[in-house]
Design an enzyme around this catalytic site. Structure first.
Site, mmCIF file in Angstrom:
data_model
loop_
_atom_site.group_PDB
_atom_site.id
_atom_site.type_symbol
_atom_site.label_atom_id
_atom_site.label_comp_id
_atom_site.label_asym_id
_atom_site.label_seq_id
_atom_site.Cartn_x
_atom_site.Cartn_y
_atom_site.Cartn_z
ATOM 1 N N GLU A 67 20.972 -8.130 65.091
ATOM 2 C CA GLU A 67 21.048 -9.590 65.011
ATOM 3 C C GLU A 67 19.616 -10.083 65.000
ATOM 4 O O GLU A 67 18.920 -10.026 66.011
ATOM 5 C CB GLU A 67 21.838 -10.153 66.196
ATOM 6 C CG GLU A 67 22.288 -11.589 65.986
ATOM 7 C CD GLU A 67 21.301 -12.600 66.502
ATOM 8 O OE1 GLU A 67 20.462 -13.070 65.684
ATOM 9 O OE2 GLU A 67 21.341 -12.917 67.695
ATOM 10 N N CYS A 125 18.253 -18.462 68.112
ATOM 11 C CA CYS A 125 18.340 -17.838 66.785
ATOM 12 C C CYS A 125 19.253 -18.617 65.870
ATOM 13 O O CYS A 125 19.032 -18.668 64.654
ATOM 14 C CB CYS A 125 18.787 -16.385 66.906
ATOM 15 S SG CYS A 125 20.380 -16.157 67.722
#
Length: 502
Positions: A245, A279
């Site tokens: 990720e 993020c």
């Protein structure tokens, strides 16, 4: 973002955890070298024999005990998160709450998702029964980030544990105490389990690299794309599968029919909460020309009164990783140099370790502020002539993590056109709070998914089993004993089964 780019001042055998707002030392942790990492993986391997042999219901009990322990110690835990990460206490509690939701979902749904499934054998193999069973991988290595040091790695840790794996966790050097607290709570809640079901190793990038090289069965990493690529290359030496990720440059589309006040409120929060160190946070906005002035004015109005700090009145905390401050400053300066205008803040907003909100409009799409992950409390807003242009610009990115759309009538249709892993309609980040929805991106945002059913399956390997229930004379297809008459029958049967479709 990666947590291995900059070392706090320290020596080779221990790292010092500090409060990012004050520089106060919180704790010192021994750095795990290659031998220590190998020993931790071996301990987890031994514990896997016990943990993997438990039933789904038994693992559920242990995971929910862990949740209860975290709730019991939540005040102390949130104070540690505030001190080591810098985020306000309320934000620390919200992060813990989301992590608890995901632990519960993984624990309660693993049996349904991963339990044995019967499979139809088909007409030609009707004398067989077929089933699909999911096996734990064994030992999963997790390398976590510092921005959401509980919620984000938990998306791998809880799901890997629920699937029957043991976990070796390397928390970021900027949130080492938090990571250790998480693992210690699991052990304290389950004293009857062998040591090694969920354990931590501490250190900088070298420790993470040693974990990647070790004999783990999968690596789950959250961090920068550059570090993710290095991890994937290193893992390829042993063909160790990876879950990556790697952040994003998430866009929000504000259509002409959007609820402007709601959109501005969400964008203001999504861009600056956690000091922009998210993020899946809001980094760029594409707003329809017809509502542009109203939207920009409302975002500016909201953020004018939003201030960072370390006291109880602060809306968000300091930048956790010192080196990120220079990146944010550079992006702001580059945006202004390339024709952008700051309607709120500017380079002067960078007051390390804090950065005040910065709103930039009409920034060139090729500037760093639009093309690269800023990871700070800044936002770019660009005016567009309709949804088609907004979608084109939103998709014109090497990243593809998540997004948001504001439209009263067409939100879902617009969302379906976006090249991302997740989208919130008339909200931001809602998908991250729904445990059943998988999370992950495309392109430079990474590989694989955490959360939901795909998140559980990430940590298992499918095992297909076919059992012959009885034999059919002359129909031994997988044998040299099959007869000519059998083949003649098959040549007549196959066109009947598969040759009649037009």
């Amino acid at each position: 973002m990666t947590s291995t780019d900059t070392k706090p001042a320290d020596h080779d055998t221990a790292l010092t955890s500090v409060n990012p707002a004050t520089g106060e030392v919180i704790g010192t942790h021994v750095i795990a070298d290659d031998a220590a990492v190998a020993a931790a993986v071996a301990k987890a391997r031994a514990a896997a024999a016990t943990w993997g042999a438990l039933s789904f219901d038994e693992r559920r009990t242990h995971l929910l005990r862990w949740s209860s322990k975290l709730v019991q110690d939540s005040e102390k835990f949130c104070e540690l998160i505030h001190a080591e990460n810098g985020k306000p206490l309320d934000d620390a509690f919200l992060e813990l709450m989301l992590a608890l939701e995901h632990i519960a979902w993984a624990a309660k749904n693993a049996k349904k998702v991963l339990g044995p499934k019967k499979v139809s054998p088909g007409a030609l193999m009707s004398n067989f029964s077929a089933r699909l069973e999911q096996r734990p991988l064994g030992v999963v290595g997790v390398i976590g980030p510092w921005n959401y040091p509980v919620y984000t790695p938990n998306g791998s840790i809880a799901y890997a544990l629920a699937a029957g794996n043991t976990v070796v966790f390397k928390p970021s050097e900027y949130s080492t105490g938090i990571g250790n607290f998480l693992a210690h709570a699991f052990a304290a809640a389950n004293p009857e389990l062998p040591e090694g079901v969920f354990i931590t190793i501490n250190g900088y990038g070298e420790t993470g690299a040693a974990l990647v090289r070790s004999e783990v069965d999968k690596i789950a990493f959250t961090g920068s794309t550059a570090t993710g690529k290095r991890i994937m290359a290193a893992a390829a030496e042993r063909l160790t599968p990876v879950l990556l990720e790697c952040g994003g440059k998430d866009a929000v589309i504000v259509a002409a029919d959007a609820d402007i006040k709601a959109a501005a409120d969400a964008v203001a929060w999504g861009a600056t909460a956690n000091s922009g160190q998210t993020c899946a946070g809001v980094e760029r906005v594409y707003v329809d020309r017809s509502v542009r002035e109203e939207f920009v004015a409302e975002v500016k109005r909201i953020l004018t009164d939003i201030k960072p700090g370390s006291d109880e009145k602060a809306a968000y905390g300091p930048m956790t990783m010192p080196s990120q401050i220079d990146i944010v400053r550079r992006h702001i300066e580059d945006a202004l140099k390339n024709g952008g205008t700051a309607v709120l803040g500017g380079p002067e907003s960078v007051k390390a370790p804090f950065i005040e909100p910065v709103v930039l409009v009409d920034v060139d799409e090729n500037s760093e502020a639009v093309a690269e992950e800023t990871f700070g409390p800044t936002i770019t807003i660009r005016t567009v002539d309709g949804v088609d242009e907004a979608v084109e610009l939103a998709n014109n990115s090497k990243y593809g993590l998540s997004s948001a759309v504001y439209s009263k009538k067409n939100g879902l249709d617009i969302a379906r056109r976006l090249r991302v892993g997740a989208t919130s309609v008339n909200s931001v980040l809602a998908f991250a709070a729904i445990p059943g929805l998988p999370f992950g991106g495309v392109g430079d945002s990474g590989i694989g998914r955490i959360h939901g059913e795909p998140g559980l399956r990430e940590f298992t390997r499918p095992h297909s089993i076919a059992v012959q229930r009885f034999t059919v004379p002359g129909m031994a297809l997988l044998s040299y004993s099959r007869t000519d008459s059998t083949m003649k029958l098959l040549r007549k049967l196959v066109p009947f089964l598969h040759g009649r479709h037009k």
